[in-house]
Design a protein around this motif. Structure first.
Motif, PDB file in Angstrom:
ATOM      1  N   THR A  67       0.834  -1.195   0.000  1.00 57.28           N
ATOM      2  CA  THR A  67       0.000   0.000   0.000  1.00 57.28           C
ATOM      3  C   THR A  67       0.873   1.251   0.000  1.00 57.28           C
ATOM      4  N   LEU A  68       0.252   2.385  -0.300  1.00 63.48           N
ATOM      5  CA  LEU A  68       0.956   3.658  -0.256  1.00 63.48           C
ATOM      6  C   LEU A  68       1.522   3.904   1.144  1.00 63.48           C
ATOM      7  N   ALA A  69       0.732   3.596   2.153  1.00 55.30           N
ATOM      8  CA  ALA A  69       1.182   3.825   3.531  1.00 55.30           C
ATOM      9  C   ALA A  69       2.397   2.976   3.866  1.00 55.30           C
ATOM     10  N   GLU A  70       2.397   1.714   3.424  1.00 50.80           N
ATOM     11  CA  GLU A  70       3.524   0.817   3.701  1.00 50.80           C
ATOM     12  C   GLU A  70       4.792   1.303   3.010  1.00 50.80           C
ATOM     13  N   ILE A  71       4.641   1.718   1.752  1.00 49.78           N
ATOM     14  CA  ILE A  71       5.808   2.162   0.979  1.00 49.78           C
ATOM     15  C   ILE A  71       6.371   3.469   1.539  1.00 49.78           C
ATOM     16  N   SER A  72       5.500   4.443   1.761  1.00 49.10           N
ATOM     17  CA  SER A  72       5.958   5.760   2.219  1.00 49.10           C
ATOM     18  C   SER A  72       6.567   5.686   3.615  1.00 49.10           C
ATOM     19  N   SER A  73       5.974   4.893   4.500  1.00 51.03           N
ATOM     20  CA  SER A  73       6.502   4.810   5.864  1.00 51.03           C
ATOM     21  C   SER A  73       7.832   4.071   5.903  1.00 51.03           C
ATOM     22  N   THR A  74       7.957   3.001   5.097  1.00 46.08           N
ATOM     23  CA  THR A  74       9.199   2.230   5.083  1.00 46.08           C
ATOM     24  C   THR A  74      10.342   3.049   4.493  1.00 46.08           C
ATOM     25  N   LEU A  75      10.051   3.779   3.436  1.00 49.99           N
ATOM     26  CA  LEU A  75      11.090   4.553   2.751  1.00 49.99           C
ATOM     27  C   LEU A  75      11.212   5.975   3.303  1.00 49.99           C
ATOM     28  N   HIS A  76      10.366   6.302   4.290  1.00 46.94           N
ATOM     29  CA  HIS A  76      10.423   7.614   4.932  1.00 46.94           C
ATOM     30  C   HIS A  76      10.230   8.747   3.924  1.00 46.94           C
ATOM     31  N   LEU A  77       9.226   8.557   3.067  1.00 44.66           N
ATOM     32  CA  LEU A  77       8.838   9.571   2.094  1.00 44.66           C
ATOM     33  C   LEU A  77       7.491  10.146   2.502  1.00 44.66           C
ATOM     34  N   THR A  78       7.252  11.391   2.163  1.00 42.77           N
ATOM     35  CA  THR A  78       5.929  11.940   2.422  1.00 42.77           C
ATOM     36  C   THR A  78       4.928  11.225   1.530  1.00 42.77           C
ATOM     37  N   LYS A  79       3.702  11.109   1.982  1.00 41.24           N
ATOM     38  CA  LYS A  79       2.696  10.389   1.191  1.00 41.24           C
ATOM     39  C   LYS A  79       2.448  11.072  -0.153  1.00 41.24           C
ATOM     40  N   SER A  80       2.453  12.389  -0.167  1.00 42.22           N
ATOM     41  CA  SER A  80       2.194  13.096  -1.427  1.00 42.22           C
ATOM     42  C   SER A  80       3.302  12.845  -2.441  1.00 42.22           C
ATOM     43  N   HIS A  81       4.562  12.897  -1.974  1.00 39.77           N
ATOM     44  CA  HIS A  81       5.692  12.650  -2.874  1.00 39.77           C
ATOM     45  C   HIS A  81       5.697  11.194  -3.343  1.00 39.77           C
ATOM     46  N   CYS A  82       5.475  10.277  -2.403  1.00 43.94           N
ATOM     47  CA  CYS A  82       5.451   8.853  -2.740  1.00 43.94           C
ATOM     48  C   CYS A  82       4.316   8.550  -3.712  1.00 43.94           C
ATOM     49  N   HIS A  83       3.165   9.180  -3.491  1.00 45.06           N
ATOM     50  CA  HIS A  83       2.019   8.954  -4.382  1.00 45.06           C
ATOM     51  C   HIS A  83       2.322   9.431  -5.798  1.00 45.06           C
ATOM     52  N   SER A  84       3.023  10.551  -5.928  1.00 44.33           N
ATOM     53  CA  SER A  84       3.399  11.073  -7.251  1.00 44.33           C
ATOM     54  C   SER A  84       4.324  10.100  -7.969  1.00 44.33           C
ATOM     55  N   ILE A  85       5.277   9.536  -7.225  1.00 47.83           N
ATOM     56  CA  ILE A  85       6.195   8.549  -7.807  1.00 47.83           C
ATOM     57  C   ILE A  85       5.415   7.325  -8.279  1.00 47.83           C
ATOM     58  N   LEU A  86       4.520   6.823  -7.451  1.00 48.97           N
ATOM     59  CA  LEU A  86       3.751   5.629  -7.783  1.00 48.97           C
ATOM     60  C   LEU A  86       2.857   5.867  -8.998  1.00 48.97           C
ATOM     61  N   ARG A  87       2.223   7.029  -9.046  1.00 50.91           N
ATOM     62  CA  ARG A  87       1.356   7.344 -10.199  1.00 50.91           C
ATOM     63  C   ARG A  87       2.169   7.403 -11.485  1.00 50.91           C
ATOM     64  N   THR A  88       3.370   7.953 -11.400  1.00 58.10           N
ATOM     65  CA  THR A  88       4.240   8.035 -12.581  1.00 58.10           C
ATOM     66  C   THR A  88       4.634   6.643 -13.058  1.00 58.10           C
ATOM     67  N   LEU A  89       5.009   5.762 -12.115  1.00 53.69           N
ATOM     68  CA  LEU A  89       5.404   4.406 -12.470  1.00 53.69           C
ATOM     69  C   LEU A  89       4.222   3.599 -13.008  1.00 53.69           C
ATOM     70  N   VAL A  90       3.025   3.875 -12.503  1.00 54.20           N
ATOM     71  CA  VAL A  90       1.827   3.230 -13.047  1.00 54.20           C
ATOM     72  C   VAL A  90       1.576   3.705 -14.477  1.00 54.20           C
ATOM     73  N   TYR A  91       1.745   5.000 -14.698  1.00 54.24           N
ATOM     74  CA  TYR A  91       1.547   5.563 -16.043  1.00 54.24           C
ATOM     75  C   TYR A  91       2.478   4.911 -17.062  1.00 54.24           C
ATOM     76  N   PHE A  92       3.734   4.685 -16.660  1.00 51.70           N
ATOM     77  CA  PHE A  92       4.701   4.062 -17.569  1.00 51.70           C
ATOM     78  C   PHE A  92       4.626   2.535 -17.545  1.00 51.70           C
ATOM     79  N   GLU A  93       3.626   2.007 -16.837  1.00 49.65           N
ATOM     80  CA  GLU A  93       3.328   0.576 -16.794  1.00 49.65           C
ATOM     81  C   GLU A  93       4.458  -0.255 -16.185  1.00 49.65           C
ATOM     82  N   TRP A  94       5.180   0.364 -15.250  1.00 45.50           N
ATOM     83  CA  TRP A  94       6.159  -0.382 -14.468  1.00 45.50           C
ATOM     84  C   TRP A  94       5.497  -0.972 -13.229  1.00 45.50           C
TER      85      TRP A  94
END
Length: 311
Positions: free
Chosen positions: A77-104
């Motif tokens: 989940t977003l919460a698991e990824i952001s908390s483990t990597l110590h990223l803000t949820k907004s920044h982590c969500h932007s990264i995830l959306r970008t990777l989803v867009y590029f189908e990674w």
């Protein structure tokens, strides 16, 4: 799983040949960690800063990919990824959306989870289609067919560890194997010896000066003298041998594969349960050596003179 449990599992599998019971034993050996794992599990993880000159957004994206790969096949989940990597949820969500867009990545809207997609591999396909690698695959496949023994191909990394990039399965009833992506630690006995045994005195001394002992089993070499003696034995026999040193009841035979510059680019290895007494080290090493000699011939590799000596 204890040694007794592992052996009883093997025995149960053999006794139930007529069933659809699992036919493989996944080897659980000590793992090396990726750079992302090392960074995020460090004492200073909560105040993680990337080195000067790196692009933070890109660095964080690579850490997200590495983290999801380490958790596969489980989605996160977003919460698991952001908390483990110590990223803000907004920044982590932007990264995830970008990777989803590029189908990674794939996003499961129902469970709100993310996982890596195989399509990511297509953007890295050149890593898996080099002429040398294709030659290696053909020769090691032939080797496995001849001996009916699984083989693993690993690549040395800059941090000293070794990552499995291909596996060659066999028909043998009990098939001990590592998965692609498994990382052997820098002091994995067979791989370390295969990497440095023929690298010359200067490199060997540099490696030993940086070497730090770590006990994995009661048979793990813990002194520099033991390592030096094993390197001498490796050169003498023509292959690296590890018996119960990295994992209990596990024997490994390994040999280096050189490129045109004389550098070790891959390590080919075979692993099997030490209590399986029907394995002939001499036969295995001779067949593996023949396969690797053919690889070197086909790829016009520069091979150290001492390694070229026929044993």
């Amino acid at each position: 799983m204890s040694k007794e449990d592992e052996l009883s599992l093997v025995e149960r599998l053999r006794e139930k040949d007529h069933t659809n019971a699992m036919r493989e034993v996944m080897i659980r050996s000590p793992l090396a960690h990726s750079r992302a794992n090392e960074l995020t599990t460090s004492d200073n993880a909560t105040s993680l800063k990337h080195p000067k000159g790196t692009v933070p957004a890109l660095a964080n994206s690579l850490m997200v990919i590495s983290y999801l790969n380490s958790k596969a096949p489980d989605a996160q989940t977003l919460a698991e990824i952001s908390s483990t990597l110590h990223l803000t949820k907004s920044h982590c969500h932007s990264i995830l959306r970008t990777l989803v867009y590029f189908e990674w990545l794939a996003f499961d809207d129902r469970n709100k989870t993310y996982k890596l997609l195989p399509s990511a591999i297509s953007d890295l396909s050149s890593l898996f289609t080099s002429p040398l690698l294709e030659t290696v695959r053909v020769c090691l496949s032939d080797f496995v067919d001849q001996l009916d023994l699984p083989c693993v191909l690993a690549q040395p990394l800059t941090d000293g560890s070794f990552v499995v990039i291909d596996t060659f399965r066999c028909r043998r009833y009990i098939d001990a194997f590592y998965t692609v992506g498994h990382r052997f630690p820098h002091n994995a006995s067979a791989h370390m010896r295969a990497l440095i045994a023929w690298s010359g005195k200067e490199r060997i001394q540099k490696h030993l000066a940086e070497w730090k002992p770590k006990k994995y089993t009661d048979f793990t070499p813990m002194t520099r003298k033991q390592i030096e003696d094993e390197l001498v034995a490796t050169r003498k026999r023509g292959y690296a041998l590890s018996i119960d040193e990295l994992s209990d009841n596990l024997t490994a035979i390994a040999m280096p594969i050189f490129d045109r510059n004389g550098e070790v680019v891959y390590i080919a290895s075979c692993s099997f349960l030490s209590r399986e007494h029907d394995f002939n080290y001499q036969e295995i090493s001779a067949k593996l050596r023949k396969a690797i000699d053919h690889i070197h011939l086909q790829s016009v590799a520069t091979v150290p003179a001492e390694f070229r000596i026929v044993r």
